[in-house]
Design a protein around this motif. Structure first.
Motif, PDB file in Angstrom:
ATOM      1  N   ALA A  16      58.033  55.808  71.039  1.00 30.35           N
ATOM      2  CA  ALA A  16      58.369  57.115  71.613  1.00 30.35           C
ATOM      3  C   ALA A  16      57.277  57.655  72.520  1.00 30.35           C
ATOM      4  O   ALA A  16      57.539  58.497  73.378  1.00 30.35           O
ATOM      5  CB  ALA A  16      58.650  58.113  70.494  1.00 30.35           C
ATOM      6  N   LEU A  17      56.051  57.174  72.338  1.00 27.58           N
ATOM      7  CA  LEU A  17      54.944  57.632  73.181  1.00 27.58           C
ATOM      8  C   LEU A  17      54.684  56.699  74.352  1.00 27.58           C
ATOM      9  O   LEU A  17      53.709  56.859  75.076  1.00 27.58           O
ATOM     10  CB  LEU A  17      53.675  57.778  72.331  1.00 27.58           C
ATOM     11  CG  LEU A  17      53.746  58.880  71.266  1.00 27.58           C
ATOM     12  CD1 LEU A  17      52.488  58.860  70.402  1.00 27.58           C
ATOM     13  CD2 LEU A  17      53.934  60.250  71.897  1.00 27.58           C
ATOM     14  N   ARG A 190      62.377  66.857  75.270  1.00 31.51           N
ATOM     15  CA  ARG A 190      61.963  67.668  76.418  1.00 31.51           C
ATOM     16  C   ARG A 190      60.538  68.174  76.241  1.00 31.51           C
ATOM     17  O   ARG A 190      59.748  68.185  77.200  1.00 31.51           O
ATOM     18  CB  ARG A 190      62.943  68.821  76.624  1.00 31.51           C
ATOM     19  CG  ARG A 190      64.310  68.356  77.069  1.00 31.51           C
ATOM     20  CD  ARG A 190      65.256  69.499  77.383  1.00 31.51           C
ATOM     21  NE  ARG A 190      66.597  69.007  77.662  1.00 31.51           N
ATOM     22  CZ  ARG A 190      66.984  68.464  78.825  1.00 31.51           C
ATOM     23  NH1 ARG A 190      66.113  68.370  79.815  1.00 31.51           N
ATOM     24  NH2 ARG A 190      68.226  68.034  78.983  1.00 31.51           N
ATOM     25  N   VAL A 191      60.205  68.571  75.029  1.00 32.22           N
ATOM     26  CA  VAL A 191      58.835  68.995  74.769  1.00 32.22           C
ATOM     27  C   VAL A 191      57.890  67.813  74.931  1.00 32.22           C
ATOM     28  O   VAL A 191      56.821  67.931  75.555  1.00 32.22           O
ATOM     29  CB  VAL A 191      58.723  69.606  73.352  1.00 32.22           C
ATOM     30  CG1 VAL A 191      57.249  69.859  73.001  1.00 32.22           C
ATOM     31  CG2 VAL A 191      59.520  70.898  73.262  1.00 32.22           C
ATOM     32  N   ARG A 192      58.254  66.681  74.367  1.00 35.98           N
ATOM     33  CA  ARG A 192      57.416  65.480  74.494  1.00 35.98           C
ATOM     34  C   ARG A 192      57.154  65.133  75.953  1.00 35.98           C
ATOM     35  O   ARG A 192      56.035  64.844  76.355  1.00 35.98           O
ATOM     36  CB  ARG A 192      58.119  64.312  73.789  1.00 35.98           C
ATOM     37  CG  ARG A 192      57.348  62.963  73.903  1.00 35.98           C
ATOM     38  CD  ARG A 192      58.075  62.059  74.888  1.00 35.98           C
ATOM     39  NE  ARG A 192      57.490  60.730  74.919  1.00 35.98           N
ATOM     40  CZ  ARG A 192      56.839  60.226  75.957  1.00 35.98           C
ATOM     41  NH1 ARG A 192      56.646  60.955  77.054  1.00 35.98           N
ATOM     42  NH2 ARG A 192      56.346  59.004  75.927  1.00 35.98           N
ATOM     43  N   ASN A 193      58.197  65.176  76.782  1.00 37.89           N
ATOM     44  CA  ASN A 193      58.040  64.810  78.182  1.00 37.89           C
ATOM     45  C   ASN A 193      57.298  65.869  78.991  1.00 37.89           C
ATOM     46  O   ASN A 193      56.755  65.568  80.059  1.00 37.89           O
ATOM     47  CB  ASN A 193      59.409  64.534  78.803  1.00 37.89           C
ATOM     48  CG  ASN A 193      60.017  63.241  78.287  1.00 37.89           C
ATOM     49  OD1 ASN A 193      59.307  62.321  77.897  1.00 37.89           O
ATOM     50  ND2 ASN A 193      61.346  63.174  78.258  1.00 37.89           N
ATOM     51  N   ALA A 194      57.259  67.092  78.482  1.00 40.98           N
ATOM     52  CA  ALA A 194      56.510  68.144  79.167  1.00 40.98           C
ATOM     53  C   ALA A 194      55.013  68.020  78.927  1.00 40.98           C
ATOM     54  O   ALA A 194      54.216  68.486  79.748  1.00 40.98           O
ATOM     55  CB  ALA A 194      56.993  69.515  78.704  1.00 40.98           C
ATOM     56  N   VAL A 195      54.626  67.383  77.823  1.00 41.55           N
ATOM     57  CA  VAL A 195      53.199  67.357  77.461  1.00 41.55           C
ATOM     58  C   VAL A 195      52.619  65.955  77.438  1.00 41.55           C
ATOM     59  O   VAL A 195      51.408  65.801  77.246  1.00 41.55           O
ATOM     60  CB  VAL A 195      52.975  68.028  76.088  1.00 41.55           C
ATOM     61  CG1 VAL A 195      53.462  69.470  76.117  1.00 41.55           C
ATOM     62  CG2 VAL A 195      53.649  67.259  74.965  1.00 41.55           C
ATOM     63  N   PRO A 199      56.787  59.611  80.851  1.00 46.71           N
ATOM     64  CA  PRO A 199      57.957  60.191  80.177  1.00 46.71           C
ATOM     65  C   PRO A 199      58.800  59.121  79.504  1.00 46.71           C
ATOM     66  O   PRO A 199      58.796  57.950  79.907  1.00 46.71           O
ATOM     67  CB  PRO A 199      58.728  60.854  81.330  1.00 46.71           C
ATOM     68  CG  PRO A 199      58.319  60.085  82.542  1.00 46.71           C
ATOM     69  CD  PRO A 199      56.886  59.694  82.323  1.00 46.71           C
ATOM     70  N   PHE A 200      59.523  59.523  78.479  1.00 40.25           N
ATOM     71  CA  PHE A 200      60.504  58.655  77.834  1.00 40.25           C
ATOM     72  C   PHE A 200      61.845  59.373  77.928  1.00 40.25           C
ATOM     73  O   PHE A 200      62.107  60.335  77.199  1.00 40.25           O
ATOM     74  CB  PHE A 200      60.147  58.397  76.366  1.00 40.25           C
ATOM     75  CG  PHE A 200      60.997  57.321  75.725  1.00 40.25           C
ATOM     76  CD1 PHE A 200      60.551  56.012  75.684  1.00 40.25           C
ATOM     77  CD2 PHE A 200      62.238  57.613  75.190  1.00 40.25           C
ATOM     78  CE1 PHE A 200      61.320  55.007  75.108  1.00 40.25           C
ATOM     79  CE2 PHE A 200      63.021  56.624  74.623  1.00 40.25           C
ATOM     80  CZ  PHE A 200      62.559  55.318  74.578  1.00 40.25           C
ATOM     81  N   VAL A 201      62.665  58.940  78.860  1.00 38.23           N
ATOM     82  CA  VAL A 201      63.937  59.618  79.123  1.00 38.23           C
ATOM     83  C   VAL A 201      64.982  59.111  78.134  1.00 38.23           C
ATOM     84  O   VAL A 201      65.386  57.945  78.176  1.00 38.23           O
ATOM     85  CB  VAL A 201      64.397  59.384  80.569  1.00 38.23           C
ATOM     86  CG1 VAL A 201      65.762  60.027  80.801  1.00 38.23           C
ATOM     87  CG2 VAL A 201      63.370  59.944  81.541  1.00 38.23           C
TER      88      VAL A 201
END
Length: 258
Positions: A16-17, A190-195, A199-201
């Protein structure tokens, strides 16, 4: 949720990261032991629905992963089957599990040849070479703004009269636990991709049928919806699962990408 042969929580966290491509490279050896693989019931239902629309000569499994959808094509196409994915790890697993030849030539009477190609669905490395394109469970990896280009690419690799088909499940109702689970998953992503970069779409609620039908039509397809009766109907009478069948009209040329 996972079988003993599936990934551990630590392995899922590492995936996921990562980027989408590298994440699936890592997950590939255990992917078929996760809920992310399209269930056989869906594959069998789609194959049954597509059978009367043939015969098909050449088929493409878009974002093929470990090749579950490619097996569907092998039962529908007479000459060749191609799986395309941008994850080298997923393609390696697909090659190992394939029961057919890996060269794109006929293996014998009634047996299609199978090829595996590494490529991006948004820039497919093919000409108009296929009668049937299918895809299973991959659309959460595309943002809504990418759909016009994606569907234009599919249109361009189909021969006139060819079909693009994929199943869609009815969204869960707001009163159901599944609705809140998917909503929560998308919020976390969305939070993960913001920070975090890369990115993981992966968004379960971004692929909306109304927009999909509109974009398919804009890309030059004529679109038909077919209920998959094996999954029954909801309380209001609408199907729980449908097959989207988008046809490239005879003699049509793809419009320019938006």
């Amino acid at each position: 949720m996972f079988s003993p042969e599936g990934p551990t929580l630590r392995e899922l966290a590492v995936q996921a990261l990562s980027s989408v491509e590298h994440g699936y490279d890592l997950l590939a050896p255990k992917f078929d032991h996760t809920p992310f693989r399209t269930p056989d019931t869906v594959l069998e239902s789609v194959a049954k629905a597509l059978g009367p629309l043939g015969p098909f000569e050449d088929g493409l499994d878009l974002c093929c992963g470990t090749g579950a959808g490619t097996d569907v094509l092998a039962g529908l196409c007479h000459r060749s089957v191609t799986g395309v994915d941008f994850s080298a790890g997923m393609l390696d697993v697909a090659r190992r599990r394939a029961t057919g030849p890996v060269e794109r030539v006929p293996a014998g009477p009634g047996t299609p040849g199978v090829a595996w190609v590494r490529g991006d669905a948004r820039a497919l490395p093919f000409t108009a070479a296929f009668d049937l394109v299918v895809s299973f469970g991959a659309f959460g990896h595309f943002l809504p703004r990418e759909l016009p280009g994606l569907f234009t690419q599919v249109h361009s690799v189909l021969r006139p009269g060819g079909r693009f088909a994929f199943p869609v499940l009815a969204p869960p109702r707001p009163a159901s636990p599944a609705f809140w689970m998917l909503l929560g998953f998308d919020a976390v992503m969305r939070v993960r991709n913001a920070v975090w970069r890369p990115p993981f779409v992966m968004y379960y609620r971004a692929f909306r049928l109304g927009q999909v039908l509109e974009e398919l039509t804009r890309a030059g397809f004529t679109v038909d919806l077919r209920a998959l009766p094996e999954f029954g109907r909801r309380d209001g009478g609408s199907p729980r699962a449908r097959l989207v069948v988008a046809r490239r009209p005879d003699g049509a040329t793809p419009p320019p990408a938006a």
